[in-house]
Design a protein around this motif. Structure first.
Motif, short mmCIF file in Angstrom:
data_model
loop_
_atom_site.label_atom_id
_atom_site.label_comp_id
_atom_site.label_asym_id
_atom_site.label_seq_id
_atom_site.Cartn_x
_atom_site.Cartn_y
_atom_site.Cartn_z
N LYS A 2 105.36 122.53 71.58
CA LYS A 2 106.61 122.50 72.49
C LYS A 2 107.65 121.61 72.13
O LYS A 2 107.46 120.34 71.75
CB LYS A 2 106.21 122.18 73.95
CG LYS A 2 105.19 123.28 74.32
CD LYS A 2 104.72 122.78 75.79
CE LYS A 2 103.62 123.89 76.48
NZ LYS A 2 102.40 123.77 75.81
N GLY A 3 108.98 121.92 71.90
CA GLY A 3 110.22 120.96 71.74
C GLY A 3 111.04 121.69 70.73
O GLY A 3 110.85 123.10 70.56
N PRO A 4 112.09 121.30 70.41
CA PRO A 4 112.39 119.73 70.73
C PRO A 4 112.86 119.53 72.05
O PRO A 4 113.39 120.41 72.80
CB PRO A 4 113.51 119.55 69.67
CG PRO A 4 114.24 120.79 69.61
CD PRO A 4 113.28 121.77 69.72
N ILE A 5 112.43 118.44 72.75
CA ILE A 5 112.66 117.78 74.08
C ILE A 5 113.25 116.39 73.97
O ILE A 5 112.76 115.75 73.23
CB ILE A 5 111.25 117.71 75.03
CG1 ILE A 5 110.83 119.28 74.92
CG2 ILE A 5 111.85 117.41 76.30
CD1 ILE A 5 109.21 119.37 75.30
N SER A 6 114.14 116.34 74.66
CA SER A 6 115.07 114.71 74.81
C SER A 6 113.88 114.10 75.30
O SER A 6 113.05 114.23 76.29
CB SER A 6 116.06 114.82 75.91
OG SER A 6 116.40 113.65 75.96
N LEU A 7 113.81 112.80 74.71
CA LEU A 7 112.83 111.87 75.13
C LEU A 7 113.09 111.22 76.48
O LEU A 7 112.29 110.88 77.07
CB LEU A 7 112.85 110.53 74.26
CG LEU A 7 112.23 110.77 72.95
CD1 LEU A 7 112.45 109.46 71.80
CD2 LEU A 7 110.65 110.81 73.00
#
Length: 76
Positions: A2-7
């Protein structure tokens, strides 16, 4: 994976204390760091991302065991 996701959204997406593998990125396109956790994936991503390398995004995948997290890290 899963991603990309903001930290900034890590607590929204990683709500379980499970092993897994992850990728950190500065731009959301290129993998700059690959790692794993044998116990708590969210905690490990947080500590890796605070090392001052400018990471802003992550991809992740939970696994059912530490050994599977290791193999996934190697694969990525």
């Amino acid at each position: 994976m899963k991603g990309p996701i903001s930290l900034k959204e890590i607590d929204t997406y990683l709500t379980k204390k499970l092993p897994g593998a992850y990728i950190l990125s500065r731009d959301g396109k290129v993998a700059h760091y690959v790692g794993r956790s044998d116990v708590d994936l969210a905690s490990r991503i947080k500590s890796s991302s605070k090392e001052g390398k400018g990471y802003k995004y992550f991809w992740y995948e939970y696994t059912d065991s530490p050994i599977r997290a290791y193999y996934l890290e190697c694969e990525w």
